[in-house]
Design an enzyme around this catalytic site. Sequence first.
Site, PDB file in Angstrom:
ATOM      1  N   LYS A 191       5.352  -2.760  11.798  1.00  0.00           N
ATOM      2  CA  LYS A 191       4.707  -2.859  12.689  1.00  0.00           C
ATOM      3  C   LYS A 191       3.542  -4.719  11.954  1.00  0.00           C
ATOM      4  O   LYS A 191       2.999  -4.412  10.574  1.00  0.00           O
ATOM      5  CB  LYS A 191       3.365  -2.336  12.382  1.00  0.00           C
ATOM      6  CG  LYS A 191       2.648  -1.877  13.186  1.00  0.00           C
ATOM      7  CD  LYS A 191       1.525  -3.395  13.922  1.00  0.00           C
ATOM      8  CE  LYS A 191       0.503  -2.776  13.089  1.00  0.00           C
ATOM      9  NZ  LYS A 191      -0.129  -4.334  13.231  1.00  0.00           N
ATOM     10  N   GLU A 267       0.311  -1.111  -1.771  1.00  0.00           N
ATOM     11  CA  GLU A 267       0.222  -2.114  -2.072  1.00  0.00           C
ATOM     12  C   GLU A 267      -1.190  -2.906  -1.123  1.00  0.00           C
ATOM     13  O   GLU A 267      -0.723  -3.829  -0.082  1.00  0.00           O
ATOM     14  CB  GLU A 267       0.884  -3.268  -1.546  1.00  0.00           C
ATOM     15  CG  GLU A 267       2.234  -2.516  -2.184  1.00  0.00           C
ATOM     16  CD  GLU A 267       2.710  -2.811  -3.667  1.00  0.00           C
ATOM     17  OE1 GLU A 267       1.900  -3.176  -4.189  1.00  0.00           O
ATOM     18  OE2 GLU A 267       3.363  -2.040  -4.262  1.00  0.00           O
ATOM     19  N   CYS A 302      -2.755 -11.480  -3.184  1.00  0.00           N
ATOM     20  CA  CYS A 302      -3.326 -10.210  -3.025  1.00  0.00           C
ATOM     21  C   CYS A 302      -3.383 -10.484  -4.928  1.00  0.00           C
ATOM     22  O   CYS A 302      -4.571 -10.378  -4.780  1.00  0.00           O
ATOM     23  CB  CYS A 302      -2.632  -9.048  -2.772  1.00  0.00           C
ATOM     24  SG  CYS A 302      -0.810  -9.344  -3.390  1.00  0.00           S
ATOM     25  N   GLU A 401     -13.161  -8.846  -2.644  1.00  0.00           N
ATOM     26  CA  GLU A 401     -11.693  -9.534  -2.598  1.00  0.00           C
ATOM     27  C   GLU A 401     -11.907 -10.804  -1.860  1.00  0.00           C
ATOM     28  O   GLU A 401     -12.375 -10.143  -0.422  1.00  0.00           O
ATOM     29  CB  GLU A 401     -10.158  -8.456  -2.629  1.00  0.00           C
ATOM     30  CG  GLU A 401      -9.207  -9.788  -2.526  1.00  0.00           C
ATOM     31  CD  GLU A 401      -8.172  -8.819  -1.874  1.00  0.00           C
ATOM     32  OE1 GLU A 401      -8.622  -7.960  -1.028  1.00  0.00           O
ATOM     33  OE2 GLU A 401      -6.841  -8.933  -2.577  1.00  0.00           O
TER      34      GLU A 401
END
Length: 498
Positions: A191, A267, A302, A401
């Site tokens: 996906k 992750e 990331c 973040e």
Amino acid sequence: MDFHHLQYWQHRAQALNIENRLFINGRYQQAAEGETFTLEDPAAQRELTQVARGSSADIDLAVSAAREVFERGDWSRAAPAQRKATLLQLAALMEQHHEELALLETLDTGKPILHSLRDDVPGAIRCLRWYAEAVDKVYGEIAPTGGDALALIEREPIGVVGAIVPWNFPLLLACWKLGPALATGNSVILKPSEKSPLSAIYLGKLAKQAGLPDGVLNIIPGYGQDAGKALALHNDVDALTFTGSTQVAKQLMIYAGQSNMKRVWLEAGGKSANIIFADCPDLDKAAQGAAAGIFYNQGQVCIAGTRLLVEESIQQEFLQALRKHAAAFVPGDPLDPTTVMGTLIDQAHCEKVAGYIEQGLSQGAALFLDGREHPRSGHAGYLGPTILTQVDNAMSVARDEIFGPVLAVTSFNGEQQALQLANDSEYGLGAAVWTRDLSRAHRMARQLKAGSVFVNNYNDGDMTVPFGGYKQSGNGRDKSLHALDKFTELKTTWISLE
Ligand code: NAD
């Protein structure tokens, strides 16, 4: 005209015939409910295509195709050498079509074509090849039991795997999942992000051509809330492998608990500290590493080195060097092969990132470099390198973040303070230490709570090395042989020897 020219890519983009359907059981098809969603090129701000919008009905179809072929054994019980040959063929086809894949990646995400061609696509191919090559070299074990028994320890494919991936490295991160999952014999439902599904969709055609049996790889574009959630809640999915935000990662753990306790490998986000000691071996190289560590891919990485911790005695000198290297990241047309900084994923995300700059300033940070002032300012989706100094670790720019080209700089004195600041985060994906002192490098590496610690580099890596996080950056590891653990179950067979 060749691929070194903007016109070449513009021409290719105009001539593209984009596949925009779901890929289920070896066939492209429209969504069961006939719905589509609009996909935009963030740089040109034009509609690229209408993509079939997968929902739970499509997930059901894909899972049942995946299950059927898995139980039949066409792939799951194929000899490892046979799976290797098929995956190597898939990698060869990706290589043959690498320009199309790179172009789709750039049109979808706004990342520079230079990087799609140099990093994303070759990295994805390398990953598939690496797992293909590895899989017929991994042996089982015999346990050291007494002489009256033989205990075999083997790894079996886990079954049907749901892979849910984000938009920052769409093809590369999909392949980090597909490589180990397919090599070990699983069936997969991929996906991709609703913001960047095109390169994944394209893979379906190549997988078929490479000879992957129908049903082994299914690709369902769609939104997280419907296709993603349906996949994560499905009772016939044995494992989820995910890259994306910590918020969604937590949600997947809940879905697994609410359904069949499928394995969940995550992750997730990061807020990695890049620590520059006064004794760093080469200040200019460290500044260059720090700039690339935050501004590459428009900061949408990331493991980006988003928190720069600089020893106070060198802060002024370091900031000057950093400004010089940041200047290399000039926002430009992603299709121009000389561009090294493209657009953010979309205008809404760009506004969110710009909002963080404002927040930082209102909380007391100082603006050292303003990315809102650049040649393309005012053009949606573009934001240049931004550096905030005098950042306190309690500020939102140091804790959240941001996922954009915004660097938060904090000064420190001595190892203990550097460690305390670096570890004071809910994330634990990466950290870097720049020092000439070998003992200090080791002391720091041991105490930093992060999955990867870089010494005198930022974010070097290789397929042989695991990648993943501590704390709320996730669990399990992508890349390396360790990733095989996520997609296999340990089977022990105990034989009595009478
Ligand atoms: P996201 O979490 O919003 O989405 C990731 C994927 O999850 C998408 O495919 C999305 O459709 C799907 N999703 C969203 N809601 C869902 C739900 N309720 N159920 C099931 N699926 C759902 O992340 P993003 O914005 O696409 O990507 C950016 C994030 O990815 C950042 O947080 C970044 O740190 C993270 N990331 C992590 C790594 C890593 O290796 N640790 C690598 C790259 C990106």
